[in-house]
Scaffold this motif. Structure first.
Motif, PDB file in Angstrom:
ATOM      1  N   PRO A 151      40.951  35.925  40.725  1.00 21.35           N
ATOM      2  CA  PRO A 151      40.888  34.443  41.316  1.00 21.35           C
ATOM      3  C   PRO A 151      40.337  33.593  40.215  1.00 21.35           C
ATOM      4  O   PRO A 151      39.176  33.880  39.908  1.00 21.35           O
ATOM      5  N   GLN A 153      50.115  39.911  51.224  1.00 22.54           N
ATOM      6  CA  GLN A 153      49.191  39.213  50.320  1.00 22.54           C
ATOM      7  C   GLN A 153      48.799  37.822  50.896  1.00 22.54           C
ATOM      8  O   GLN A 153      47.739  37.432  50.756  1.00 22.54           O
ATOM      9  N   THR A 154      49.660  37.222  51.440  1.00 19.72           N
ATOM     10  CA  THR A 154      49.452  35.526  52.042  1.00 19.72           C
ATOM     11  C   THR A 154      48.337  35.966  53.079  1.00 19.72           C
ATOM     12  O   THR A 154      47.295  35.205  53.160  1.00 19.72           O
ATOM     13  N   SER A 211      36.085  17.918  41.719  1.00 18.74           N
ATOM     14  CA  SER A 211      35.821  19.404  41.769  1.00 18.74           C
ATOM     15  C   SER A 211      34.688  20.010  42.273  1.00 18.74           C
ATOM     16  O   SER A 211      34.514  20.660  43.483  1.00 18.74           O
ATOM     17  N   TYR A 269      35.583  34.401  35.889  1.00 17.45           N
ATOM     18  CA  TYR A 269      36.255  34.498  37.167  1.00 17.45           C
ATOM     19  C   TYR A 269      35.815  34.482  38.577  1.00 17.45           C
ATOM     20  O   TYR A 269      34.257  34.518  38.325  1.00 17.45           O
ATOM     21  N   GLU A 270      36.360  34.542  39.509  1.00 21.23           N
ATOM     22  CA  GLU A 270      35.620  34.395  40.840  1.00 21.23           C
ATOM     23  C   GLU A 270      35.683  35.790  41.804  1.00 21.23           C
ATOM     24  O   GLU A 270      36.663  36.256  41.823  1.00 21.23           O
ATOM     25  N   THR A 299      44.928  36.425  51.859  1.00 20.57           N
ATOM     26  CA  THR A 299      44.355  35.391  51.167  1.00 20.57           C
ATOM     27  C   THR A 299      43.637  34.624  52.240  1.00 20.57           C
ATOM     28  O   THR A 299      42.505  33.909  52.264  1.00 20.57           O
ATOM     29  N   TRP A 300      44.269  34.677  53.625  1.00 16.63           N
ATOM     30  CA  TRP A 300      43.671  34.013  54.855  1.00 16.63           C
ATOM     31  C   TRP A 300      42.517  34.797  55.373  1.00 16.63           C
ATOM     32  O   TRP A 300      41.385  34.148  55.883  1.00 16.63           O
ATOM     33  N   ARG A 353      31.178  37.649  37.989  1.00 19.32           N
ATOM     34  CA  ARG A 353      32.086  37.734  37.076  1.00 19.32           C
ATOM     35  C   ARG A 353      32.590  36.600  36.286  1.00 19.32           C
ATOM     36  O   ARG A 353      33.817  36.435  35.691  1.00 19.32           O
ATOM     37  N   LEU A 382      39.358  21.215  46.149  1.00 19.11           N
ATOM     38  CA  LEU A 382      39.442  20.058  45.155  1.00 19.11           C
ATOM     39  C   LEU A 382      39.383  18.810  46.150  1.00 19.11           C
ATOM     40  O   LEU A 382      39.569  18.948  47.352  1.00 19.11           O
ATOM     41  N   ASP A 415      37.745  31.815  50.620  1.00 17.77           N
ATOM     42  CA  ASP A 415      37.804  31.623  49.125  1.00 17.77           C
ATOM     43  C   ASP A 415      37.691  30.247  48.915  1.00 17.77           C
ATOM     44  O   ASP A 415      38.527  29.391  49.151  1.00 17.77           O
ATOM     45  N   SER A 422      37.698  29.068  45.816  1.00 17.20           N
ATOM     46  CA  SER A 422      38.165  28.545  44.286  1.00 17.20           C
ATOM     47  C   SER A 422      39.064  27.530  44.124  1.00 17.20           C
ATOM     48  O   SER A 422      39.063  26.806  43.136  1.00 17.20           O
ATOM     49  N   GLY A 423      39.969  27.201  45.209  1.00 14.68           N
ATOM     50  CA  GLY A 423      40.798  26.224  45.010  1.00 14.68           C
ATOM     51  C   GLY A 423      40.567  24.826  45.532  1.00 14.68           C
ATOM     52  O   GLY A 423      41.215  24.102  45.731  1.00 14.68           O
ATOM     53  N   ASN A 462      49.405  31.883  44.896  1.00 12.86           N
ATOM     54  CA  ASN A 462      49.843  32.487  46.363  1.00 12.86           C
ATOM     55  C   ASN A 462      49.109  31.879  47.401  1.00 12.86           C
ATOM     56  O   ASN A 462      47.774  32.121  47.443  1.00 12.86           O
ATOM     57  N   ARG A 477      41.615  18.500  49.464  1.00 12.88           N
ATOM     58  CA  ARG A 477      41.661  19.785  50.031  1.00 12.88           C
ATOM     59  C   ARG A 477      40.885  20.360  50.736  1.00 12.88           C
ATOM     60  O   ARG A 477      40.840  21.568  51.122  1.00 12.88           O
TER      61      ARG A 477
END
Lengths: 317, 334
Positions: free
Chosen positions: A237, B178-179, B61, B306-307, B182-183, B303, B192, B187, B189-190, A200, B195
Motif C-alpha cells: 500500500p 480483495q475488496t 494530504s 511503504y505503509e 480492504t474494508w 516500512r 486526502l 487503512d 493511506s488514501g 483496488n 475523502r
C-alpha cells in the motif's frame, strides 16, 4: 532447464513416432485409452514434479486462463474451465458446451471427476489444488515464475505445444511475439521512468521488479521510478504522496475494480486528486491504464502477451 | 473542611493531567502531520511560502490524514464505551458484536447492486445493516440465561463470524474478496482532502453520545430501572444503537475496520481512572486519538516509504492488550 527440455523434447519425438505407428487408432476417437501404447505418453516436467501425460489428450480441463489462452491460439479446444472469469475474447468458452470446473482458486472436484479428463492444468491461482487433482487425472502445474516472466511463459507455451503436438505453431507464435517484444523494448527503454500501481476499492498498491508486473521493468527495460525496487515486490500500500515523490514519467495503472467488473471507484477516480495532479506523468498526460484482462486476469498466454506487448508499445509512444 | 479541600485538589490534579494528555495528543498529531514521503516540515513550509509544494501538501494530504486519524480515534473509542454501557459488559465493541461485520455486509450489498451510489448513500446502507446486526446481537443476548462476562463478547464474536461468513461467501463467489479485505482492514493511506469529511459527522454523533452518556449508563441497568427513573428505555436504546451503527459505518466506508480500538481504550481508562463515565469520557477520547496516532505513525515508519495498514497495527497491539485484559483479573470487569 535445458536438460529437462531436451528430455521432454526427445520423449516427445519418441511419443510422436509411436503415435504415427498407431495412427489407425488415433483417428478413431471412439476407442481411446485401452488401445493406447506406452509410447503415446510423454513425461512433462513442471513446477510440482514430473507427470506422465497422454500425448494429444482428449478431455482437457484447465484452471489456468493463460493455458486456455495459449491452447486456443494453438488451435486446441479445452473441455472444461472455471467459467466465471472468462475474458471477453475467449467468451465462447463460457458457453454451455464447456464444463464449468469451479473457480480459478477452487476446483469443483466432483464435476472434474465426472468429466474423466485425460489432462488437468493448474497454475498460480490453482496450484494448491494440484495434490487433489492429480488423484483424478494426470495434472501439470504451469505456474508462472514472475522473476523469469518471458522464459517461463515461453517454456509453458512449448510444453503445451509438445503435449498437443503443435510444436510448429508454438514456434511460429513465439517468434512472432519475439519481434513484438523487441519493438516494445525499444519503446520502454526510451520512455523514461515508470511506476506500476494497482487500484483496488480506493486503495493504491505499488509493484516493482520481480512482482507479477515486474517483467515490464526486468524484461522490457522500463526504468523503475523507485530506487529501492526490491522492497516493492508484493504490491505494498502506498499513499498518493509516494507517487508524487517517486514522480515517474509514466504511471502504469492496473484497475482491479474494472478487472472484476466493478464500476464503482475506477482507477481514474482514485488517481484524480490534487496530489497526483502534481506528478510529471499526470501533467504530461502519461498515465497509461493497462487492460486488466490480460495483465491481471490472464497474466500470460499467447493471446494475452500479444495484447500486453502491443499495449506497451502503443501506450508508451 | 479538609475533605472538601482534598476533593478540590483532586479535581485540580485531574484537570491538570487531562491538559497534559491533551498537549501530548496535540504533539503526536503534529508529529503525525510531519511524517510522510514528501518533504513537509515547518522549515520547508516557511521556505516555500503559502503557495509552495510543502504548504499545499500540508493542506491537501497531511492535515486531512491527521484529522481523520484523530476523529476516528475519538469516535471509535467513545462508540466502544457506549456499547459497553448499553450491554453492561466491558468486552464489547463494534468488532466483537457483529456490528462491523454487518456494516461490511451492507457495503458488499451496495457494491453488488448499486456500485455507483455516492459515498453518503453507501454509508447509509452500511449503517442500516450495522443497526440490524447490533439489534440482532442484543436480541440473542436477551435470550441467553447465563450472562457471564466472557460469554457476552463470545456470542458477539460468533455472531460476527456467522455474518462474516455470509459476506465472505458472496464476496468469494463474486470475486470481491480483495475488496472485502480492504474494508476489513482500516487503512488511511488514501486519505486526502475530500475523502474523509464524513468523519466530521461521526464526531457530531460522538458529541451527542457525550451529552447523553448518563442515560446510556441507566439503560444498561435494565428496562424497569430506566422507566422508574422516568426515561424512555426504547428511545435511549435506539439512540445509542444508532450512534454506534452510524459511526461504525462511517469509519468503515472511509478507512475500514479498526479492530479492538473501542474495547481497549475504554478499558485502560477504566483501570486508570475508575468507572465514572462522565468523567472518563474526555480521557477515552484523548487516549483513543493518541493510540490511533501512535499506531499510524508506527505503520508509516516501519516500512517507509511503504505503509502497513493501520488496522493491522492496531489489530496486533490491540489483540495482545485484549488478551491481557481478559486474563488480568476477571473480577475487575462487571
Amino acid at each position: 532447464m535445458t536438460h529437462a527440455r531436451t528430455r521432454i523434447f526427445s520423449l516427445g519425438i519418441l511419443a510422436l513416432s509411436g503415435a504415427l505407428a498407431l495412427s489407425g487408432c488415433a483417428s478413431a476417437p471412439a476407442e481411446p485409452a485401452p488401445t493406447k501404447a506406452a509410447a503415446t505418453e510423454i513425461d512433462v516436467e513442471h513446477v510440482q514434479g514430473t507427470t506422465e501425460v497422454p500425448l494429444n489428450p482428449e478431455t482437457v480441463i484447465t484452471f489456468d486462463m493463460a493455458s486456455l489462452d495459449t491452447l486456443d491460439a494453438l488451435g486446441v479446444k479445452v473441455d472444461g474451465l472455471p467459467q466465471q472469469n472468462v475474458p471477453e475474447y475467449l467468451s465462447e468458452y463460457a458457453g454451455e458446451e464447456y464444463l464449468n470446473a469451479g473457480t480459478l482458486f477452487e476446483p469443483d472436484y466432483e464435476a472434474v471427476n465426472a468429466a474423466e479428463p485425460d489432462l488437468i492444468i493448474v497454475a498460480n491461482r490453482s496450484a494448491a489444488a494440484y495434490e487433489e487433482l492429480s488423484k483424478i487425472a494426470p495434472t501439470i502445474d504451469l505456474t508462472l515464475d514472475w522473476e523469469n516472466y518471458l522464459p517461463s511463459f515461453r517454456t509453458n507455451v512449448e510444453t503445451l505445444g509438445e503435449i498437443f503436438e503443435k510444436q510448429d505453431e508454438a514456434t511460429t507464435a513465439l517468434e512472432e511475439i519475439d519481434g513484438k517484444i523487441e519493438e516494445a523494448k525499444e519503446q520502454a527503454t526510451d520512455a523514461g521512468t515508470g511506476l506500476i500501481v494497482m487500484t483496488n476499492a480506493g486503495e493504491i498498491t505499488a509493484y516493482g521488479s520481480g512482482s507479477r508486473f515486474g517483467w515490464l521493468h526486468d524484461e522490457l527495460g522500463l526504468t523503475p521510478a523507485i530506487d529501492d525496487v526490491d522492497a516493492a515486490t508484493h504490491g505494498d500500500p502506498v499513499s498518493p504522496e509516494f507517487i508524487l515523490e517517486t514522480n515517474p514519467d509514466w504511471l502504469l495503472v492496473i484497475d482491479r475494480d474494472a478487472a472484476i467488473g466493478e464500476s464503482g471507484s475506477t482507477a481514474r477516480q482514485v488517481l484524480d486528486n490534487e496530489v497526483i495532479a502534481g506528478t510529471t506523468a499526470w501533467q504530461n498526460d502519461q498515465v497509461l491504464y493497462l487492460d486488466s484482462v490480460p495483465f491481471y486476469v490472464v497474466m500470460s498466454g499467447l493471446g494475452a502477451v500479444n495484447q500486453m506487448v502491443d499495449q506497451i508499445t502503443d501506450g508508451l509512444k | 473542611m479538609r475533605q472538601k479541600s482534598r476533593r478540590t485538589w483532586s479535581r485540580h490534579r485531574s484537570a491538570l493531567l487531562l491538559t497534559a494528555a491533551g498537549i501530548a495528543v496535540v504533539l503526536l498529531a503534529a508529529l503525525s502531520t510531519f511524517i510522510g514521503v514528501s518533504d513537509v516540515s515547518p522549515l520547508s513550509i516557511l521556505e516555500g511560502g503559502p503557495d509552495g509544494k510543502a504548504a499545499q501538501l500540508l493542506v491537501v494530504s497531511r492535515l486531512p490524514r491527521t484529522l481523520a486519524l484523530v476523529l476516528t480515534g475519538i469516535a471509535m473509542s467513545i462508540v466502544g464505551l457506549i456499547m459497553q454501557m448499553l450491554v453492561r459488559n466491558k468486552f464489547v465493541e463494534p468488532s466483537t458484536t457483529g456490528t462491523a461485520e454487518s456494516a461490511a455486509l451492507g457495503l458488499l450489498v451496495v457494491t453488488i447492486f448499486a456500485p455507483t451510489l455516492p459515498l453518503f448513500g453507501k454509508m447509509v446502507v452500511a449503517a442500516v445493516f450495522a443497526l440490524a446486526g447490533t439489534g440482532l446481537f442484543l436480541l440473542i443476548l436477551r435470550r441467553i440465561p447465563v450472562r457471564s462476562i466472557v460469554l457476552v463478547p463470545l456470542v458477539g464474536i460468533m455472531l460476527g463470524g456467522v455474518i462474516g461468513a455470509v459476506t465472505t461467501f458472496f464476496a468469494y463467489r463474486l470475486d470481491l474478496l480483495q475488496t472485502l479485505g480492504t474494508w476489513m482492514t482500516g487503512d488511511f493511506s488514501g486519505i486526502l482532502r475530500g475523502r474523509y469529511e464524513l468523519l466530521w459527522l461521526a464526531l457530531g454523533m460522538t458529541v451527542i453520545a457525550w451529552i447523553a452518556a448518563d442515560r446510556f449508563t441507566v439503560v444498561g441497568l435494565g428496562q424497569e430501572f430506566t422507566t422508574n427513573l422516568g426515561l424512555h428505555y426504547g428511545r435511549v436504546l435506539a439512540l445509542g444503537l444508532t450512534i454506534v451503527s452510524v459511526v461504525t459505518a462511517i469509519v468503515i466506508v472511509t478507512a475500514g475496520v479498526i479492530p479492538f480500538l473501542g474495547l481497549i481504550v475504554p478499558n485502560i481508562v477504566s483501570i486508570a481512572r475508575g468507572d465514572n463515565v462522565r468523567r472518563s469520557i474526555p480521557w477515552v477520547a484523548m487516549l483513543g486519538a493518541g493510540f490511533v496516532l501512535v499506531c499510524d505513525i508506527i505503520g508509516r515508519v516501519l516500512r517507509f516509504p511503504y505503509e502497513i495498514p493501520l488496522g493491522i497495527v492496531v489489530g496486533v497491539i490491540g489483540s495482545v492488550l485484549f488478551l491481557y485484559l481478559l486474563l488480568r483479573r476477571p473480577s475487575r470487569a462487571h
